[in-house]
Motif scaffolding. Structure first.
Motif, PDB file in Angstrom:
ATOM      1  N   ARG A 248      11.371   2.802   4.531  1.00 55.85           N
ATOM      2  CA  ARG A 248       9.991   2.827   5.033  1.00 55.85           C
ATOM      3  C   ARG A 248       9.198   1.607   4.584  1.00 55.85           C
ATOM      4  O   ARG A 248       8.488   0.981   5.373  1.00 55.85           O
ATOM      5  CB  ARG A 248       9.295   4.117   4.591  1.00 55.85           C
TER       6      ARG A 248
ATOM      7  N   SER B 257       0.834  -1.215   0.000  1.00 54.96           N
ATOM      8  CA  SER B 257       0.000   0.000   0.000  1.00 54.96           C
ATOM      9  C   SER B 257       0.863   1.257   0.000  1.00 54.96           C
ATOM     10  O   SER B 257       0.573   2.227  -0.702  1.00 54.96           O
ATOM     11  CB  SER B 257      -0.924   0.023   1.214  1.00 54.96           C
ATOM     12  N   TYR B 258       1.921   1.232   0.792  1.00 54.05           N
ATOM     13  CA  TYR B 258       2.842   2.370   0.838  1.00 54.05           C
ATOM     14  C   TYR B 258       3.464   2.606  -0.541  1.00 54.05           C
ATOM     15  O   TYR B 258       3.497   3.742  -1.031  1.00 54.05           O
ATOM     16  CB  TYR B 258       3.927   2.144   1.890  1.00 54.05           C
TER      17      TYR B 258
ATOM     18  N   GLU C 158       2.274   1.711  -3.411  1.00 55.45           N
ATOM     19  CA  GLU C 158       1.213   2.201  -4.297  1.00 55.45           C
ATOM     20  C   GLU C 158       0.960   3.686  -4.067  1.00 55.45           C
ATOM     21  O   GLU C 158       0.811   4.462  -5.016  1.00 55.45           O
ATOM     22  CB  GLU C 158      -0.076   1.411  -4.084  1.00 55.45           C
ATOM     23  N   ASP C 159       0.909   4.083  -2.789  1.00 58.34           N
ATOM     24  CA  ASP C 159       0.635   5.480  -2.445  1.00 58.34           C
ATOM     25  C   ASP C 159       1.686   6.434  -3.003  1.00 58.34           C
ATOM     26  O   ASP C 159       1.371   7.566  -3.353  1.00 58.34           O
ATOM     27  CB  ASP C 159       0.553   5.664  -0.924  1.00 58.34           C
ATOM     28  N   ILE C 160       2.932   5.969  -3.082  1.00 59.36           N
ATOM     29  CA  ILE C 160       3.989   6.842  -3.599  1.00 59.36           C
ATOM     30  C   ILE C 160       4.263   6.586  -5.082  1.00 59.36           C
ATOM     31  O   ILE C 160       5.217   7.111  -5.649  1.00 59.36           O
ATOM     32  CB  ILE C 160       5.293   6.715  -2.769  1.00 59.36           C
ATOM     33  N   GLY C 161       3.424   5.752  -5.705  1.00 55.20           N
ATOM     34  CA  GLY C 161       3.546   5.479  -7.130  1.00 55.20           C
ATOM     35  C   GLY C 161       4.785   4.684  -7.503  1.00 55.20           C
ATOM     36  O   GLY C 161       5.324   4.838  -8.594  1.00 55.20           O
ATOM     37  N   GLN C 162       5.213   3.813  -6.598  1.00 55.26           N
ATOM     38  CA  GLN C 162       6.442   3.054  -6.822  1.00 55.26           C
ATOM     39  C   GLN C 162       6.236   1.544  -6.751  1.00 55.26           C
ATOM     40  O   GLN C 162       7.195   0.804  -6.543  1.00 55.26           O
ATOM     41  CB  GLN C 162       7.508   3.473  -5.782  1.00 55.26           C
ATOM     42  N   ASP C 163       5.010   1.070  -6.914  1.00 58.49           N
ATOM     43  CA  ASP C 163       4.759  -0.370  -6.837  1.00 58.49           C
ATOM     44  C   ASP C 163       5.092  -1.031  -8.176  1.00 58.49           C
ATOM     45  O   ASP C 163       4.673  -0.580  -9.227  1.00 58.49           O
ATOM     46  CB  ASP C 163       3.323  -0.669  -6.422  1.00 58.49           C
TER      47      ASP C 163
END
Length: 92
Positions: free
Chosen positions: A84, A33-34, A36-41
């Protein structure tokens, strides 16, 4: 990128070979989720999150973080984001 594949394969093999019963439950979902939230998944990073959770649950948080952070940074994820994401993968 070949090194990333080798390191990821090693981490996957270590995680798959473990037969110990987990003593705590980490959270792959929080890591993903983290990212995804920062657009790095990416698929590689999601797999690293899952492997990190498994290693954290069966060996130790320290071992999981020692593998996770270099693997994440090898995917060109900046260090603060890698730190993180990995921490989230091992938190109970």
């Amino acid at each position: 990128m070949r090194i990333l594949g080798v390191l990821s394969s090693i981490a996957t093999a270590v995680a798959a070979m473990l037969l110990a019963v987990p003593t705590a439950s980490a959270d792959t979902g929080a890591c993903v989720s983290y990212l995804e939230d920062i657009g790095q998944d990416t698929s590689a990073r999601v797999q690293i999150c899952a492997n990190t959770e498994t290693i954290g649950d069966t060996i130790s948080e320290e071992a999981a973080l020692a593998l996770c952070v270099p693997l994440m940074t090898a995917t060109l994820l900046p260090q603060p984001f890698a730190d993180r994401a990995c921490q989230l993968a091992v938190e109970p």
